[in-house]
Design an enzyme around this catalytic site. Structure first.
Site, PDB file in Angstrom:
ATOM      1  CG  HIS A 302      13.235   4.734 -12.069  1.00 43.90           C
ATOM      2  ND1 HIS A 302      12.097   5.901 -11.851  1.00 43.90           N
ATOM      3  CD2 HIS A 302      13.830   4.608 -10.980  1.00 43.90           C
ATOM      4  CE1 HIS A 302      11.937   6.150 -10.787  1.00 43.90           C
ATOM      5  NE2 HIS A 302      13.144   5.465 -10.042  1.00 43.90           N
ATOM      6  CE  LYS A 334      13.435   9.582 -12.118  1.00 44.42           C
ATOM      7  NZ  LYS A 334      13.143   8.758 -13.203  1.00 44.42           N
ATOM      8  CG  PHE A 400      11.679   4.807  -1.626  1.00 44.05           C
ATOM      9  CD1 PHE A 400      12.636   4.579  -2.556  1.00 44.05           C
ATOM     10  CD2 PHE A 400      11.799   5.757  -0.711  1.00 44.05           C
ATOM     11  CE1 PHE A 400      13.811   5.144  -2.376  1.00 44.05           C
ATOM     12  CE2 PHE A 400      13.142   6.283  -0.639  1.00 44.05           C
ATOM     13  CZ  PHE A 400      14.203   5.958  -1.384  1.00 44.05           C
TER      14      PHE A 400
END
Length: 412
Positions: A302, A334, A400
């Protein structure tokens, strides 16, 4: 015996390219898709962040004008990716009652919602577009994709922040395993490079502020990382039961062999610093796939580049994979794409599928010095070959609210 679920089609539009081939080529080349924002609103609203991972190919260059007028950008991106994935799967002929769609979004139609409010304030309620609500709904991208392919087995939209895209893949797997569908089009999409989300994330101190070095701003696990970089785009996969794929002679990329989901019950934003929920999701995915930690050769992490998140995930991987973590090639893509929020887990599932198929782990860029205590084998600078034989890889996605999703991708 559980139904085997395979991937028969891939599609994307991302900061690295307008399709899967160009996006994968950019990832293997270690190219950054992050660049300065040229919008006049950056200065007008005095945004503290002036860069993002914007689409390499604008959706307006791919879709028709009527389509762009009727869809929020989040749905536009999903439609571009879904059309590529569906064509890549051979545009299969399937009874609509055996065809499902699961396309997620973390935020939904933020452009449509805020533009409509601006219109009301400036011109009055009479000037609001009649399709405003269908455009701003988080399920709008999934609904449009279902209309495109004629899906009637169910159309669903998981909304679980940055885990949304991976959760869509997991939901699609379960639709096939449960017998509800033979084929499910799954993925995630996000179009949130807008002043309000940028300002809000910046106020949380979640975004990198390296305005003088946009391409180098996303630095997962680096000791100097200062936050994530906003990205946009969509990733879509066509999932199919292995039996159905074989019957029609479909080309198979890989198997989605295991899914693991958990929740932190810790905080609305930062992850549980113990990483227990993330470890639980990874272990659940491995158990569901019936593979051991020794079988895992690669993880697409992630790894958002936030000070609070990267170390937690690294420690959770170390515990979840035990001593085998020493031999697992970890990629943090990412660093090149930025963070696509609700689209991230789906795009990174595509990267994981291609890594397993091509036997190569993409690099992580911008890492000059690992933060002390991060004990993982991070692929840095250049791609790394993966072993032959049957191999397995993990894709992690956390969001989140404490949403944790892990997927096991296995070679075929």
């Amino acid at each position: 015996m559980a139904t085997t679920v395979v991937v028969t089609g891939l599609g994307t539009t991302s900061p690295l390219g307008g399709d899967v081939a160009s996006t994968w080529e950019g990832a293997l080349a270690g190219r950054s898709g992050v660049r300065p924002l040229e919008n006049d609103w950056v200065e007008r609203y005095e945004l503290p962040v002036s860069f993002a991972g914007q689409l390499a190919v604008p959706a307006a260059e791919v879709l028709t004008r009527p389509e762009t007028r009727r869809m929020d950008p989040s749905a536009q991106y999903a439609m571009v990716a879904a059309r590529e994935a569906w064509a890549d799967a051979g545009s299969p002929e399937v009874d609509g009652e055996r065809l499902g769609v699961v396309v997620a979004s973390g935020i939904g139609g933020v452009w449509t919602m805020l533009d409509a409010w601006d219109t009301i304030q400036a011109k009055g309620a009479r000037r609001v577009m009649p399709l405003t609500v269908p455009m701003l709904m988080p399920n709008s991208p999934a609904a449009y994709v279902s209309l495109e392919v004629g899906a009637r087995a169910g159309v669903h939209t998981p909304v679980s922040a940055c885990a949304s895209g991976a959760e869509a893949v997991a939901y699609g797997v379960e639709m096939i395993r449960s017998g509800r569908a033979d084929i499910v089009v799954v993925g995630g999409t996000e179009a949130a490079i807008h002043p309000m989300p940028l300002a809000s994330f910046a106020k949380m101190r979640a975004l990198s502020t390296r305005n003088d070095d946009p391409a180098g701003a996303s630095r997962p696990y680096d000791v100097t990382r200062d936050g994530f970089v906003m990205g946009e785009g969509s990733g879509v996969l066509v999932l199919e039961s292995a039996e159905h794929a074989a019957a029609r002679g479909a080309r198979v990329y890989a198997e989605i062999a295991g899914v693991g989901l958990s929740s932190d019950a810790y905080d609305i934003a930062p992850p549980d610093p113990s990483g227990r929920g993330q470890e639980l999701a990874m272990r659940a995915a491995l158990r569901d796939a019936d593979v051991s930690d020794r079988d895992v050769v690669h993880v697409n992490a992630h790894a958002t580049s936030t000070p609070a998140g990267d170390g937690v995930e690294a420690a959770a991987m170390r515990r979840g994979l035990g001593g085998e973590a020493d031999h697992v090639a970890v990629s943090a893509t990412k660093s090149m794409t930025g963070h696509l929020l609700g689209g991230a887990g789906a795009l990174e599932t595509i990267f994981t599928v291609l890594a397993v198929r091509d036997r190569v782990a993409p690099p992580t860029i911008n890492v000059t010095e690992l933060e002390p205590g991060i004990d993982i084998d991070l692929v840095r600078g250049t791609p790394r070959p993966l072993p032959g034989g049957q191999i397995a890889a993990l894709n992690n996605a956390f969001g989140f609210g404490g949403h944790n999703v892990a997927l096991v991708v296995r070679s075929v």
